[in-house]
Design a protein around this motif. Sequence first.
Motif: not given
Ligand code: SF4
Length: 305
Positions: A11-13, A71-75, A99-101, A158-160, A187-189, A255-257
């Motif tokens: 959904y975030y794309t 990637t993902c900041s949680l990783v 699951i974000n791992s 954290v999720c950045e 809930p990542e907020s 917006s997730c880069p």
């Molecule tokens: S929105 Fe946050 S948790 Fe989701 S992929 Fe991007 S950095 Fe990771």
Amino acid sequence: MTKRVVTLAHYYTQPEIQQMADKVGDSLELSLYAREAEADIIVFAGVRFMAETAKILNPQAEVILPDAGSTCSLVTQTDVAALKAWREEHADYVHVSYINSSAEHKALSDWIVTSRNVDDIIAHLYEQGKKVIFSPDRNMGAYLNYQYGYDMPLWSAVCEVHDKFNEAALNEALSAVTGKAHLIAHPESPLPVLKRADYVGSTSGMLNWVKQFKGSPEEVIFVATEDGILYNMSQARPDLDLRQAPIYAGCQCNSCPYMKMNTIEAVKRAQQGGGTHIDYLSTEQMDAARVPIERMLEFSQRYYA
Ligand code: SF4
């Protein structure tokens, strides 16, 4: 022989990427879909941990991530050696991981959860008298501890994107609305933002909340999550006044880069077999990571059937 290609998009794309996909969803929906997909190639327009999860659940398929940098900041904020030591310090606890791992992280876990099932799985473990540690998302863990009175030791990543939602900016935005205003949040907020929310839940949960909204169209709904979902919400309810929740002044960083690295060109290239192939996980790594994921999927299918 022509290869069967299935394209999955989170959904975030961006909307144009979602329009190219066979299936659009959140982490849980896409994991389930990937597991059952009859595909030679799965193109995962999301981020790396999602493509790894698809590979773990469907090892016969070639899984391709369109851009190696997704990637993902949680990783990236989780050092796996340190996590292993933390896990060993809490040897008598059940280790629940979001699951974000990474695949390595999942292999050090007893349960994997998504934002959709985390409340129910942890409640289930506490009902069985277990002690729980939670990783990697500190905000999500803090919310669960606050909401249910748990005392879970938490990993600190954290999720950045979500971590930038800001209570002061939110208060200002809420007070600027003359009529009724609502806040729904992922809930990542941060906890102060979550405490103000009318609804806290997964991306799909938030979408359903909007779909089922029965208030007047004059009421304002602030949405505290990655901005990609606003597209799906507006498609579902064009009559509503949906607004992105505010973050720090002057910053458009909700917006997730990493998700936005899934460009049309990159996805088209992946559909032709180009891009990052998830072929670096050993059978042992995949087998170890699959156990806690399957535990979650089995729970979800039983619990939500
Ligand atoms: S929105 Fe946050 S948790 Fe989701 S992929 Fe991007 S950095 Fe990771």
